[in-house]
Design a protein around this motif. Structure first.
Motif, PDB file in Angstrom:
ATOM      1  N   ALA A 186      -9.269  -4.825  -1.211  1.00  0.00           N
ATOM      2  CA  ALA A 186     -10.655  -3.957  -1.523  1.00  0.00           C
ATOM      3  C   ALA A 186     -10.298  -3.512  -2.880  1.00  0.00           C
ATOM      4  CB  ALA A 186     -11.327  -3.171  -0.505  1.00  0.00           C
ATOM      5  N   GLY A 187      -8.878  -3.082  -3.213  1.00  0.00           N
ATOM      6  CA  GLY A 187      -8.750  -2.404  -4.431  1.00  0.00           C
ATOM      7  C   GLY A 187      -7.977  -1.079  -4.608  1.00  0.00           C
ATOM      8  N   VAL A 188      -7.760  -0.794  -3.187  1.00  0.00           N
ATOM      9  CA  VAL A 188      -7.200   0.771  -2.777  1.00  0.00           C
ATOM     10  C   VAL A 188      -5.512   0.495  -3.228  1.00  0.00           C
ATOM     11  CG1 VAL A 188      -6.718   2.726  -1.483  1.00  0.00           C
ATOM     12  CG2 VAL A 188      -8.884   1.455  -1.525  1.00  0.00           C
ATOM     13  N   THR A 189      -5.061   1.564  -4.033  1.00  0.00           N
ATOM     14  CA  THR A 189      -3.547   1.270  -4.135  1.00  0.00           C
ATOM     15  C   THR A 189      -2.836   2.503  -3.322  1.00  0.00           C
ATOM     16  OG1 THR A 189      -3.669   2.782  -6.145  1.00  0.00           O
ATOM     17  CG2 THR A 189      -3.900   0.483  -6.670  1.00  0.00           C
ATOM     18  N   GLN A 190      -3.471   3.338  -2.920  1.00  0.00           N
ATOM     19  CA  GLN A 190      -2.779   4.510  -2.131  1.00  0.00           C
ATOM     20  C   GLN A 190      -3.870   5.114  -1.165  1.00  0.00           C
ATOM     21  OE1 GLN A 190      -0.082   8.350  -2.544  1.00  0.00           O
ATOM     22  NE2 GLN A 190      -0.265   7.198  -4.225  1.00  0.00           N
ATOM     23  N   MET A 207       0.972  -1.290   0.137  1.00  0.00           N
ATOM     24  CA  MET A 207      -0.042   0.215   0.067  1.00  0.00           C
ATOM     25  C   MET A 207       0.785   1.123   0.113  1.00  0.00           C
ATOM     26  SD  MET A 207      -3.023   1.438   0.121  1.00  0.00           S
ATOM     27  CE  MET A 207      -4.169   0.258   0.716  1.00  0.00           C
ATOM     28  N   LYS A 208       0.734   2.057  -1.097  1.00  0.00           N
ATOM     29  CA  LYS A 208       1.336   3.309  -0.927  1.00  0.00           C
ATOM     30  C   LYS A 208       0.633   4.304  -0.222  1.00  0.00           C
ATOM     31  CE  LYS A 208       1.136   3.194  -5.406  1.00  0.00           C
ATOM     32  NZ  LYS A 208       1.448   3.613  -7.056  1.00  0.00           N
ATOM     33  N   LEU A 209       1.202   5.506   0.277  1.00  0.00           N
ATOM     34  CA  LEU A 209       0.696   6.528   1.309  1.00  0.00           C
ATOM     35  C   LEU A 209       1.042   7.893   0.512  1.00  0.00           C
ATOM     36  CD1 LEU A 209       2.324   5.290   4.631  1.00  0.00           C
ATOM     37  CD2 LEU A 209      -0.225   5.204   3.726  1.00  0.00           C
ATOM     38  N   GLY A 210       0.164   8.634   0.768  1.00  0.00           N
ATOM     39  CA  GLY A 210       0.086   9.872   0.168  1.00  0.00           C
ATOM     40  C   GLY A 210       0.002  10.868   1.488  1.00  0.00           C
ATOM     41  N   LEU A 211       0.686  12.019   1.571  1.00  0.00           N
ATOM     42  CA  LEU A 211       0.245  12.841   2.659  1.00  0.00           C
ATOM     43  C   LEU A 211      -0.429  13.890   1.946  1.00  0.00           C
ATOM     44  CD1 LEU A 211       0.547  14.266   5.409  1.00  0.00           C
ATOM     45  CD2 LEU A 211       2.751  15.668   4.217  1.00  0.00           C
ATOM     46  N   ARG A 269      -7.085  -3.227 -15.001  1.00  0.00           N
ATOM     47  CA  ARG A 269      -7.165  -2.731 -13.825  1.00  0.00           C
ATOM     48  C   ARG A 269      -5.734  -2.313 -13.215  1.00  0.00           C
ATOM     49  NH1 ARG A 269     -10.971  -2.558  -9.642  1.00  0.00           N
ATOM     50  NH2 ARG A 269     -10.141  -1.546  -7.811  1.00  0.00           N
ATOM     51  N   GLU A 270      -4.994  -3.003 -13.485  1.00  0.00           N
ATOM     52  CA  GLU A 270      -3.516  -2.856 -12.816  1.00  0.00           C
ATOM     53  C   GLU A 270      -2.711  -1.753 -13.501  1.00  0.00           C
ATOM     54  OE1 GLU A 270      -3.081  -6.454 -15.942  1.00  0.00           O
ATOM     55  OE2 GLU A 270      -4.586  -5.731 -14.457  1.00  0.00           O
ATOM     56  N   ASP A 271      -3.383  -1.149 -14.511  1.00  0.00           N
ATOM     57  CA  ASP A 271      -2.865   0.190 -15.088  1.00  0.00           C
ATOM     58  C   ASP A 271      -3.557   1.388 -14.565  1.00  0.00           C
ATOM     59  OD1 ASP A 271      -0.981  -1.071 -16.643  1.00  0.00           O
ATOM     60  OD2 ASP A 271      -2.446  -1.542 -18.384  1.00  0.00           O
ATOM     61  N   PHE A 272      -4.452   1.278 -13.394  1.00  0.00           N
ATOM     62  CA  PHE A 272      -5.168   2.328 -12.889  1.00  0.00           C
ATOM     63  C   PHE A 272      -4.933   2.418 -11.317  1.00  0.00           C
ATOM     64  CE2 PHE A 272      -9.114   4.035 -11.575  1.00  0.00           C
ATOM     65  CZ  PHE A 272      -9.432   5.107 -12.398  1.00  0.00           C
ATOM     66  N   GLU A 273      -4.921   3.399 -10.807  1.00  0.00           N
ATOM     67  CA  GLU A 273      -4.561   3.867  -9.567  1.00  0.00           C
ATOM     68  C   GLU A 273      -6.033   4.091  -8.874  1.00  0.00           C
ATOM     69  OE1 GLU A 273      -0.888   5.166  -7.958  1.00  0.00           O
ATOM     70  OE2 GLU A 273      -0.247   5.714  -9.811  1.00  0.00           O
ATOM     71  N   VAL A 274      -5.964   3.696  -7.543  1.00  0.00           N
ATOM     72  CA  VAL A 274      -7.263   4.118  -6.687  1.00  0.00           C
ATOM     73  C   VAL A 274      -6.688   4.660  -5.320  1.00  0.00           C
ATOM     74  CG1 VAL A 274      -9.291   3.231  -5.592  1.00  0.00           C
ATOM     75  CG2 VAL A 274      -8.659   2.244  -7.739  1.00  0.00           C
ATOM     76  N   ALA A 275      -6.803   5.910  -5.329  1.00  0.00           N
ATOM     77  CA  ALA A 275      -6.207   6.422  -4.173  1.00  0.00           C
ATOM     78  C   ALA A 275      -7.375   7.100  -3.322  1.00  0.00           C
ATOM     79  CB  ALA A 275      -5.367   7.747  -4.466  1.00  0.00           C
ATOM     80  N   ALA A 276      -7.494   6.552  -2.124  1.00  0.00           N
ATOM     81  CA  ALA A 276      -8.647   6.864  -1.218  1.00  0.00           C
ATOM     82  C   ALA A 276      -8.117   7.850  -0.101  1.00  0.00           C
ATOM     83  CB  ALA A 276      -9.367   5.677  -0.705  1.00  0.00           C
TER      84      ALA A 276
END
Length: 342
Positions: free
Chosen positions: A319-323, A1-5, A217-224
């Motif tokens: 669940a599909g969240v990448t970040q 899981m990537k993290l964004g501030l 789907r693997e070429d698409f990011e889901v940032a929540a």
């Protein structure tokens, strides 16, 4: 899981410790730093100012409001920041809502899906720089030929060569059609108030858009956007979060057209939405916050000790969240979240 501030948008004044937070995020291995805008500070300037001290993290907007700038002007911001950051910029866009679009920017809000499709199309043309940019659509015609036009408009290509034609464009979206559109024309979805319990519903929306574009789907990011807090007192933290949830349910949208409220209604909290909305509109904000149930906050945030946070992060990833875009108020919180998510 990537993290964004998630630094968000400013309140009455700039946050005093943003440079320290950005430095800590980069040091702790965060993937990205994001800024936002509402009707005060803009998103691009703080990102450039604070981002100039970084070397590795991606720099993104979550989100800039489309009605604030023409698509060509937005593309100029994007290609400029991408050059200055050495190819680390992520352009996050959103349509905002009618109160802001018509009341602050003086632009019509109608047909947000069609406007978004045109906007992104112009952005892609500018970044590709393959030919002079033209657009026949009714929302952002290029060259302009409407009322007041002199008829002298000339299709142009950007003078500056964009660093990347494939600069990532992410869309903030909440409803089924908007999310599907993001999967069709963008490179990522900026989700607000994501709930892993509804991952199957989100996947249907995303798969529909991806199928239209013939993408995987693997070429698409889901940032929540998600509040991640490492604590031994989760009850107190959830209580602290409730006023912010009540604000978005009752105060960040027009009565009858509040996209944030619709998110919670789809989650099954329709009665809560109605009660919070009534109280908020009556100026009873404290009471509105008290109506927000613990379970609702638990669904959209990750709060607990390090072990509990780690398990929840894994559930969100499954669940599909990448970040996860997290809003930390101090450097200790950034370090705690980074350690728990490793």
């Amino acid at each position: 899981m990537k993290l964004g501030l998630q630094l968000g948008y400013w309140g009455a004044a700039p946050p005093a410790n943003a440079p320290e937070l950005v430095a800590a995020a980069e040091e702790c291995g965060f993937d990205a730093v994001f800024t936002a805008e509402a009707w005060g500070s803009d998103a691009f300037t703080p990102l450039a100012w604070w981002g100039s001290a970084t070397r590795r993290v991606r720099l993104g907007t979550s989100v800039v409001q489309m009605s604030a700038r023409t698509p060509a002007a937005c593309a100029m911001h994007a290609l400029t920041l991408d050059h200055l950051s050495g190819g680390r910029f992520v352009l996050g866009l959103g349509v905002s809502g009618p109160q802001v679009v018509e009341g602050w920017y003086g632009q019509p809000f109608a047909k947000p899906l069609a406007r978004t499709r045109e906007y992104v199309s112009v952005l892609r043309q500018v970044l590709a720089r393959e030919a002079p940019v033209v657009n026949d659509g009714p929302h952002y015609p290029l060259p302009y030929q409407g009322p007041g036009a002199l008829g002298l408009g000339k299709p142009l290509r950007p003078i500056t060569h964009p660093l990347r034609a494939d600069l990532p464009i992410w869309l903030g979206a909440e409803g089924p059609k908007n999310v599907s559109l993001a999967a069709e024309i963008a490179d990522g979805w900026l989700a607000i108030y994501y709930a892993p319990r509804l991952a199957g519903m989100y996947d249907e929306w995303l798969d529909e858009g991806l199928a239209k574009a013939g993408r995987k789907r693997e070429d698409f990011e889901v940032a929540a956007t998600c509040q991640v807090v490492v604590t031994d007192d989760p009850v107190a933290v959830r209580g602290f979060l409730k006023p912010f949830v009540a604000l978005y349910i009752g105060g960040m949208g027009a009565p009858g057209m509040n996209f944030h409220a619709e998110v919670f209604t789809r989650m099954g909290y329709g009665e809560v939405v109605a009660d919070v909305g009534k109280l908020y509109q009556a100026g009873r904000k404290d009471e509105a916050a008290q109506v927000v149930p613990d379970e609702l906050v638990r669904e959209i945030s990750i709060v607990g000790n390090a072990e509990e946070v780690r398990a929840e992060v894994a559930r969100w990833e499954a669940a599909g969240v990448t970040q996860l875009l997290v809003g930390c108020r101090d450097t200790d919180s950034i370090k705690a979240v980074a350690e728990a998510c490793q």
